[in-house]
Design a protein around this motif. Structure first.
Motif, PDB file in Angstrom:
ATOM      1  N   MET A 145       0.854  -1.193   0.000  1.00 10.06           N
ATOM      2  CA  MET A 145       0.000   0.000   0.000  1.00 10.06           C
ATOM      3  C   MET A 145       0.887   1.239   0.000  1.00 10.06           C
ATOM      4  SD  MET A 145      -3.079   1.054   2.648  1.00 10.06           S
ATOM      5  CE  MET A 145      -2.053   1.176   4.133  1.00 10.06           C
ATOM      6  N   TYR A 146       0.641   2.136  -0.954  1.00 12.39           N
ATOM      7  CA  TYR A 146       1.337   3.417  -1.031  1.00 12.39           C
ATOM      8  C   TYR A 146       0.415   4.479  -0.434  1.00 12.39           C
ATOM      9  CZ  TYR A 146       4.323   1.081  -4.516  1.00 12.39           C
ATOM     10  OH  TYR A 146       5.177   0.217  -5.161  1.00 12.39           O
ATOM     11  N   VAL A 147       0.971   5.355   0.390  1.00 13.12           N
ATOM     12  CA  VAL A 147       0.158   6.316   1.131  1.00 13.12           C
ATOM     13  C   VAL A 147       0.601   7.751   0.865  1.00 13.12           C
ATOM     14  CG1 VAL A 147      -0.639   7.013   3.421  1.00 13.12           C
ATOM     15  CG2 VAL A 147      -0.139   4.604   2.966  1.00 13.12           C
ATOM     16  N   ASN A 148      -0.360   8.588   0.503  1.00 11.11           N
ATOM     17  CA  ASN A 148      -0.131  10.028   0.425  1.00 11.11           C
ATOM     18  C   ASN A 148      -0.331  10.569   1.840  1.00 11.11           C
ATOM     19  OD1 ASN A 148      -0.609  12.860   0.300  1.00 11.11           O
ATOM     20  ND2 ASN A 148      -1.158  12.697  -1.878  1.00 11.11           N
ATOM     21  N   ASP A 184      -9.726  11.221  -4.710  1.00 15.51           N
ATOM     22  CA  ASP A 184     -10.234   9.864  -4.504  1.00 15.51           C
ATOM     23  C   ASP A 184      -9.463   9.237  -3.351  1.00 15.51           C
ATOM     24  OD1 ASP A 184     -11.859  10.234  -6.698  1.00 15.51           O
ATOM     25  OD2 ASP A 184     -10.509   9.194  -8.085  1.00 15.51           O
ATOM     26  N   GLY A 185     -10.187   8.590  -2.455  1.00 15.25           N
ATOM     27  CA  GLY A 185      -9.524   8.018  -1.284  1.00 15.25           C
ATOM     28  C   GLY A 185      -8.636   6.839  -1.601  1.00 15.25           C
ATOM     29  N   SER A 186      -8.925   6.113  -2.694  1.00 15.42           N
ATOM     30  CA  SER A 186      -8.153   4.894  -2.958  1.00 15.42           C
ATOM     31  C   SER A 186      -8.169   4.519  -4.426  1.00 15.42           C
ATOM     32  CB  SER A 186      -8.729   3.732  -2.139  1.00 15.42           C
ATOM     33  OG  SER A 186     -10.061   3.454  -2.547  1.00 15.42           O
ATOM     34  N   TYR A 187      -7.223   3.684  -4.792  1.00 15.84           N
ATOM     35  CA  TYR A 187      -7.228   3.030  -6.106  1.00 15.84           C
ATOM     36  C   TYR A 187      -6.388   1.760  -6.024  1.00 15.84           C
ATOM     37  CZ  TYR A 187      -7.446   2.013 -11.008  1.00 15.84           C
ATOM     38  OH  TYR A 187      -7.715   1.386 -12.190  1.00 15.84           O
ATOM     39  N   GLY A 255      -1.085  13.726  -6.598  1.00 15.43           N
ATOM     40  CA  GLY A 255      -1.628  13.990  -5.266  1.00 15.43           C
ATOM     41  C   GLY A 255      -3.131  13.936  -5.183  1.00 15.43           C
ATOM     42  N   ARG A 256      -3.788  13.238  -6.126  1.00 14.38           N
ATOM     43  CA  ARG A 256      -5.250  13.202  -6.150  1.00 14.38           C
ATOM     44  C   ARG A 256      -5.832  11.860  -5.688  1.00 14.38           C
ATOM     45  NH1 ARG A 256      -4.275  15.328 -11.263  1.00 14.38           N
ATOM     46  NH2 ARG A 256      -5.331  13.566 -12.268  1.00 14.38           N
ATOM     47  N   ILE A 257      -4.965  10.939  -5.246  1.00 12.98           N
ATOM     48  CA  ILE A 257      -5.411   9.653  -4.699  1.00 12.98           C
ATOM     49  C   ILE A 257      -4.702   9.437  -3.369  1.00 12.98           C
ATOM     50  CG2 ILE A 257      -5.358   7.136  -4.981  1.00 12.98           C
ATOM     51  CD1 ILE A 257      -5.709   7.548  -7.968  1.00 12.98           C
ATOM     52  N   GLY A 258      -5.451   9.021  -2.361  1.00  9.45           N
ATOM     53  CA  GLY A 258      -4.874   8.867  -1.026  1.00  9.45           C
ATOM     54  C   GLY A 258      -4.124   7.572  -0.818  1.00  9.45           C
ATOM     55  N   LEU A 259      -4.788   6.443  -1.083  1.00  8.31           N
ATOM     56  CA  LEU A 259      -4.198   5.118  -0.891  1.00  8.31           C
ATOM     57  C   LEU A 259      -4.149   4.412  -2.241  1.00  8.31           C
ATOM     58  CD1 LEU A 259      -6.222   4.022   2.281  1.00  8.31           C
ATOM     59  CD2 LEU A 259      -4.010   5.208   2.202  1.00  8.31           C
ATOM     60  N   TYR A 260      -2.971   3.911  -2.593  1.00  8.80           N
ATOM     61  CA  TYR A 260      -2.736   3.342  -3.925  1.00  8.80           C
ATOM     62  C   TYR A 260      -2.150   1.953  -3.710  1.00  8.80           C
ATOM     63  CZ  TYR A 260      -0.121   3.227  -8.472  1.00  8.80           C
ATOM     64  OH  TYR A 260       0.435   2.916  -9.692  1.00  8.80           O
ATOM     65  N   PHE A 261      -2.849   0.921  -4.217  1.00  6.98           N
ATOM     66  CA  PHE A 261      -2.430  -0.465  -3.998  1.00  6.98           C
ATOM     67  C   PHE A 261      -1.829  -1.014  -5.286  1.00  6.98           C
ATOM     68  CE2 PHE A 261      -6.093   0.618  -1.427  1.00  6.98           C
ATOM     69  CZ  PHE A 261      -5.660   0.296  -0.151  1.00  6.98           C
ATOM     70  N   ALA A 262      -0.555  -1.421  -5.198  1.00  7.79           N
ATOM     71  CA  ALA A 262       0.138  -1.883  -6.399  1.00  7.79           C
ATOM     72  C   ALA A 262       1.342  -2.724  -5.994  1.00  7.79           C
ATOM     73  CB  ALA A 262       0.587  -0.689  -7.248  1.00  7.79           C
ATOM     74  N   SER A 263       2.037  -3.221  -6.980  1.00  7.22           N
ATOM     75  CA  SER A 263       3.254  -3.996  -6.742  1.00  7.22           C
ATOM     76  C   SER A 263       4.347  -3.109  -6.148  1.00  7.22           C
ATOM     77  CB  SER A 263       3.742  -4.585  -8.069  1.00  7.22           C
ATOM     78  OG  SER A 263       5.080  -5.025  -7.967  1.00  7.22           O
ATOM     79  N   ARG A 281       4.691   7.271   1.823  1.00  6.76           N
ATOM     80  CA  ARG A 281       5.078   6.135   2.666  1.00  6.76           C
ATOM     81  C   ARG A 281       4.505   4.859   2.072  1.00  6.76           C
ATOM     82  NH1 ARG A 281       5.139   7.328   9.181  1.00  6.76           N
ATOM     83  NH2 ARG A 281       6.059   9.435   9.089  1.00  6.76           N
ATOM     84  N   THR A 282       5.149   3.739   2.405  1.00  6.98           N
ATOM     85  CA  THR A 282       4.619   2.443   1.998  1.00  6.98           C
ATOM     86  C   THR A 282       4.279   1.636   3.243  1.00  6.98           C
ATOM     87  OG1 THR A 282       6.805   1.374   1.932  1.00  6.98           O
ATOM     88  CG2 THR A 282       6.030   2.440  -0.090  1.00  6.98           C
ATOM     89  N   ALA A 283       3.335   0.717   3.080  1.00  5.88           N
ATOM     90  CA  ALA A 283       2.897  -0.128   4.189  1.00  5.88           C
ATOM     91  C   ALA A 283       2.509  -1.494   3.639  1.00  5.88           C
ATOM     92  CB  ALA A 283       1.711   0.509   4.913  1.00  5.88           C
ATOM     93  N   PRO A 284       2.481  -2.514   4.492  1.00  7.03           N
ATOM     94  CA  PRO A 284       2.044  -3.836   4.036  1.00  7.03           C
ATOM     95  C   PRO A 284       0.627  -3.810   3.481  1.00  7.03           C
ATOM     96  CG  PRO A 284       3.158  -4.010   6.152  1.00  7.03           C
ATOM     97  CD  PRO A 284       2.964  -2.542   5.883  1.00  7.03           C
ATOM     98  N   PHE A 285       0.335  -4.738   2.595  1.00 15.03           N
ATOM     99  CA  PHE A 285      -0.989  -4.858   1.997  1.00 15.03           C
ATOM    100  C   PHE A 285      -1.989  -5.269   3.078  1.00 15.03           C
ATOM    101  CE2 PHE A 285      -4.276  -6.599  -0.777  1.00 15.03           C
ATOM    102  CZ  PHE A 285      -4.213  -5.771  -1.885  1.00 15.03           C
ATOM    103  N   PRO A 286      -3.183  -4.663   3.124  1.00 11.60           N
ATOM    104  CA  PRO A 286      -4.172  -5.019   4.150  1.00 11.60           C
ATOM    105  C   PRO A 286      -4.534  -6.501   4.104  1.00 11.60           C
ATOM    106  CG  PRO A 286      -4.815  -3.015   3.009  1.00 11.60           C
ATOM    107  CD  PRO A 286      -3.663  -3.577   2.241  1.00 11.60           C
ATOM    108  N   SER A 287      -4.666  -7.105   5.262  1.00 10.44           N
ATOM    109  CA  SER A 287      -4.971  -8.533   5.362  1.00 10.44           C
ATOM    110  C   SER A 287      -5.888  -8.799   6.546  1.00 10.44           C
ATOM    111  CB  SER A 287      -3.674  -9.348   5.546  1.00 10.44           C
ATOM    112  OG  SER A 287      -2.808  -9.194   4.448  1.00 10.44           O
ATOM    113  N   PRO A 288      -6.729  -9.847   6.454  1.00 10.01           N
ATOM    114  CA  PRO A 288      -7.607 -10.181   7.586  1.00 10.01           C
ATOM    115  C   PRO A 288      -6.824 -10.665   8.803  1.00 10.01           C
ATOM    116  CG  PRO A 288      -8.324 -11.264   5.566  1.00 10.01           C
ATOM    117  CD  PRO A 288      -6.970 -10.703   5.303  1.00 10.01           C
TER     118      PRO A 288
END
Length: 419
Positions: A145-148, A184-187, A255-263, A281-288
Motif C-alpha cells: 500500500m502506497y500512502v499520500n 479519490d480516497g483509494s485506487y 496527489g489526487r489519490i490517497g491510498l494506492y495499492f500496487a506492486s 510512505r509504503t505499508a504492508p498490503f491489508p490482510s484479515p
C-alpha cells in the motif's frame, strides 16, 4: 611513421572485427519497458565489459508478461524464438508443457561453487516447474500500500499507525475522499498483469485458485466472493474511479489519490516522480490476519536457445543478471526484491541502500508470508486470465454486483480449464 601508424590502426581494427565475428550473439526479450528497460540496458552494458565474447541483442519489449508469452509462443511456430526471455513466474508452465524452455539443471550441475554465488534458494524455487529448474529469478515483488501522507493527515489519519485490515483501510479511504476537491480516497491497480492483485485479495483471505487436482475452479467460495466485494467497496466507499493503470498512476503522482495499492516494483519510479509534491510512505498490503499469505511474483529468466553455444552464452547472461551486480542494478532502478543474498548483505551494493530507503523495506517484511504467483493450467491460461480481468472490470464499472461477477467468472474460467 605515418605508414606504421596506419598499419597499426588497421591491425587493431582487424583484431576488433575478428573478436566481434567470434562473439556469440544472443537475443533477449523482456516485457514492461516502463519498469525493465533502464535496468536491463545497464545490466547488458556491465555484462559486455565482463563478457566481450558474448553480444546481447535486446528485442523490442512487449507491454506485459502475457504479450511476452504470446510472442514466444508465436515465434516457436516460425522457428525464431528469443534465446532468453523474461517471463512472468505464473506463465512458465506454458513453455515447459510445450517443451520449449531449456532445463537449467545441467548448467547448475557444472557450477562448482553454485551454493556460494548468493542465489536465494526460496526465490530460485519460483523457477521450478515439474520438479526441474527452468528459470532464474530476476525481479520479484509483493503487493503493498502506497500512502499520500499529506492527504492522510488532512483526513485525521496517523501515518505512524496505518491501517492493517480492510475495514480499517476502507474507513480511512472514505474519510480521505473529497470528490468536490477532485480527491479519490483509494485506487487498486486491478489491471496488473496476470491477475496479480486479484490473487493477492484471494490468497490473503485464504482462498485457492484451483481444486486440488487442478481440474476445477477453486475460488467459488466466500474468499472468491471477497475479492469482488473489496473491489466494489473500494468504488462505493473508497472513492475509486474506473481508471486505466496510467490514469490512476498519474493521479496518484499528482496527489489526487490517497491510498494506492500496487506492486512494490513501483517504489523507485513513484518516489522519483512524486518528488516533493507530498510525503510518500509504503505499508504492508491489508490482510484479515497478520499471518495470511501474500502473493509474490515477477520475472524469471528462461532460456529458449537450441544451439549449445548460445545456450552456454545465455546461461552466463542470466547468471549475471541474477547475480550480485545485476540484482544491485535492478533494485536501484525499480522496487522489486533482490534474489541474491550477496547483493543484500554487501553494504556498498544494497546494504546501505535499504538502510537509507525505508519505503523499499516494506516488501521484504512480507517475504516470510509469501506464496507463489500462479497461472492456470492448459493451453487456455491466457484466456482464463482475461476472463478474470473482465469480471473485475464489470464490478469496478458498476455493471455487475460482486456475486453476479463471481458466478459468471467461475463459469467462464471453468470452461478454459483442461477437461
Amino acid at each position: 611513421m605515418k605508414r606504421i601508424r596506419s598499419i597499426l590502426l588497421a591491425l587493431t581494427s582487424l583484431v576488433a572485427m575478428a573478436k566481434a565475428a567470434a562473439a556469440v550473439e544472443i537475443s533477449v526479450l523482456y516485457p514492461q519497458p516502463y519498469l525493465y528497460q533502464a535496468p536491463i540496458e545497464e545490466i547488458v552494458k556491465a555484462f559486455a565489459e565482463k563478457h566481450p565474447d558474448i553480444q546481447v541483442k535486446l528485442l523490442a519489449p512487449t507491454k506485459s508478461y502475457e504479450e511476452a508469452a504470446s510472442a514466444v509462443l508465436r515465434s516457436a511456430v516460425t522457428g525464431a524464438m528469443p534465446d532468453v526471455a523474461f517471463n512472468g513466474t505464473n506463465l512458465m508452465h506454458l513453455f515447459v508443457d510445450r517443451k520449449l524452455g531449456v532445463s537449467l539443471e545441467p548448467f547448475v550441475r557444472t557450477e562448482k561453487d553454485w551454493d556460494k554465488q548468493g542465489y536465494v534458494p526460496g526465490m530460485v524455487s519460483t523457477g521450478v516447474v515439474g520438479g526441474q529448474l527452468y528459470g532464474l529469478p530476476f525481479a520479484l515483488s509483493t503487493p503493498i500500500m502506497y500512502v499520500n501522507v499529506d492527504l492522510l493527515k488532512r483526513a485525521g489519519g496517523n501515518p505512524d499507525a496505518l491501517p492493517q485490515t480492510w475495514p480499517a483501510t476502507l474507513g480511512l479511504a472514505q474519510k480521505m475522499t473529497n470528490k468536490e476537491a477532485g480527491i479519490d480516497g483509494s485506487y487498486m491497480l486491478w489491471t496488473t498483469t496476470g491477475n496479480y492483485l486479484w490473487q493477492e485479495l484471494l490468497f490473503t483471505h485464504g482462498g485457492e485458485m484451483l481444486s486440488g487436482d487442478g481440474k476445477s475452479v477453486g475460488f467459488n467460495t466466500p474468499a472468491g466472493l471477497k475479492t469482488f466485494e473489496i473491489l466494489n467497496d473500494l468504488v462505493t466507499r473508497g472513492g475509486m474511479e474506473n481508471l486505466t493503470d496510467e490514469q490512476a498512476t498519474q493521479a496518484f503522482i499528482a496527489g489526487r489519490i490517497g491510498l494506492y495499492f500496487a506492486s512494490s516494483a513501483r517504489v523507485n519510479s513513484l518516489t522519483k516522480q512524486i518528488g516533493s509534491r507530498f510525503e510518500l510512505r509504503t505499508a504492508p498490503f491489508p490482510s484479515p490476519q497478520p499471518d495470511s499469505k501474500v502473493v509474490s511474483g515477477g520475472a524469471n529468466m528462461m532460456i529458449f536457445a537450441k544451439d549449445a553455444e548460445k545456450q552456454r552464452a545465455a546461461w552466463e547472461f542470466i547468471k549475471f543478471a541474477g547475480g550480485p551486480v545485476g540484482q544491485t542494478v535492478m533494485v536501484r532502478h525499480i522496487g522489486y526484491i533482490p534474489s541474491n543474498q550477496i547483493a543484500i548483505d554487501t553494504a556498498e551494493m544494497l546494504g546501505n541502500f535499504y538502510r537509507d530507503n525505508p519505503n523499499m523495506r516494506t516488501a521484504i517484511t512480507q517475504l516470510p508470508r509469501a506464496t507463489r504467483w500462479l497461472g492456470f493450467p492448459g493451453p487456455n491460461s491466457l484466456k482464463a486470465i482475461q476472463v478474470i480481468y473482465d469480471g473485475m472490470e464489470s464490478v469496478v464499472a458498476g455493471r455487475a454486483a460482486p456475486k453476479e461477477a463471481l458466478e459468471r467468472t467461475v463459469t467462464l474460467v471453468q470452461a478454459q480449464l483442461p477437461k
